[in-house]
Design an enzyme around this catalytic site. Structure first.
Site, short mmCIF file in Angstrom:
data_model
loop_
_atom_site.label_atom_id
_atom_site.label_comp_id
_atom_site.label_asym_id
_atom_site.label_seq_id
_atom_site.Cartn_x
_atom_site.Cartn_y
_atom_site.Cartn_z
N SER A 42 -22.60 28.36 29.51
CA SER A 42 -21.88 27.71 30.60
C SER A 42 -21.03 26.54 30.08
O SER A 42 -20.19 26.73 29.22
CB SER A 42 -22.87 27.27 31.69
OG SER A 42 -22.22 27.03 32.91
N ASP A 154 -22.26 33.37 35.04
CA ASP A 154 -22.71 32.18 34.34
C ASP A 154 -23.91 32.44 33.41
O ASP A 154 -24.90 33.04 33.81
CB ASP A 154 -23.12 31.13 35.38
CG ASP A 154 -23.12 29.72 34.85
OD1 ASP A 154 -23.65 29.50 33.75
OD2 ASP A 154 -22.58 28.83 35.53
#
Length: 258
Positions: A42, A154
């Site tokens: 991320s 993500d």
């Protein structure tokens, strides 16, 4: 230096709190702390990827401190996410200089999550910008990234602090930076994004407790008092990253036999 263990730098997820990675990496480089590759999830993938593409960390700090995060928000009628992500891609193409993994000065691996298989995906080929775009795709907020037969979101969904991938890639010593579960964590719920991010944190806490002890060095900047949306607090967050890294320098030098 020939006796130095092969070292992996792991940069964890954390949205705006992940800007602390910039400060951590500045201090590591200032103290001649070597690392052989980076694994990022991320926001950790974004910071690590931009650095690996050759962007100066102090220039990146200036960009972060003067950036209006609203420029990334291209809201549209929801299909698989409220934001198309095109503006984010423009930003990533600019700072990664459209490089591929083969072009990098520092080897990089980017962690994302495949919604089809439910598995962690480690990306180390192709476009760096595309890989980072997948890794930062908060479910329900950003449109996922399609890659082969996968639907990628993500990296924090499957692996917020990817220590295991660093070990698999041959790290004898792992320096891991967590910006989520340190002391002073506060939870403020004001909108849908806060709901999603807080939910991801809860889902990942048990995994973090199991994985984090396997990191040889764990750096946890005290950024828990900041919201994942506090990009306008970049200077303070980066400074806390610096302070956390400075406190670990002697321990790192000992572990790396420097």
């Amino acid at each position: 230096m020939e006796d130095r263990p092969h070292t992996g730098l792991v940069l964890g997820a954390g949205s705006a709190r992940g800007l602390a990675h910039i400060g951590v990496m500045q201090v590591l480089l200032e103290n001649n702390i070597p690392f052989d590759f980076i694994v990022g999830s991320s926001m950790g993938a974004m910071v690590g990827g931009i650095y690996a593409c050759g962007t100066d960390l102090y220039m990146l700090q200036k960009v972060a401190e003067n950036m209006d995060a609203n420029i990334f928000y291209d809201v549209h009628i929801p299909h698989m996410g409220f934001m198309k992500g095109r503006k984010v891609m423009e930003f990533l193409h600019l700072l990664t200089k459209k490089k591929t993994f083969d072009d990098l000065k520092v080897p990089l691996a980017v962690v994302a999550t495949d919604l089809v298989s439910g598995q962690r995906v480690v990306i180390d080929d192709g476009s760096v910008a595309d890989a980072v775009r997948a890794s930062i795709s908060i479910p329900g907020i950003f449109h996922p990234v399609n890659r082969d037969d996968m639907v990628l979101v993500d990296g924090a969904v499957a692996d917020r602090l990817p220590v295991e991938p660093a070990k698999i890639k041959g790290a004898e010593v792992v320096i891991a930076v967590d910006v989520t579960f340190g002391e002073g964590k506060e939870v403020v719920i004001r909108n849908a994004l806060d709901v999603i991010l807080a939910s991801l944190d809860i889902l990942q806490k048990q995994q973090f407790d199991l994985i984090s002890p396997s990191a040889d060095i764990l750096i946890q900047p005290e950024v828990g008092g900041f919201s994942p949306r506090d990009f306008d607090q970049a200077d303070k967050i980066i400074d806390l990253g610096r302070k956390a890294a400075e406190a670990k320098i002697e321990e790192i030098k000992s572990k790396l036999k420097l």
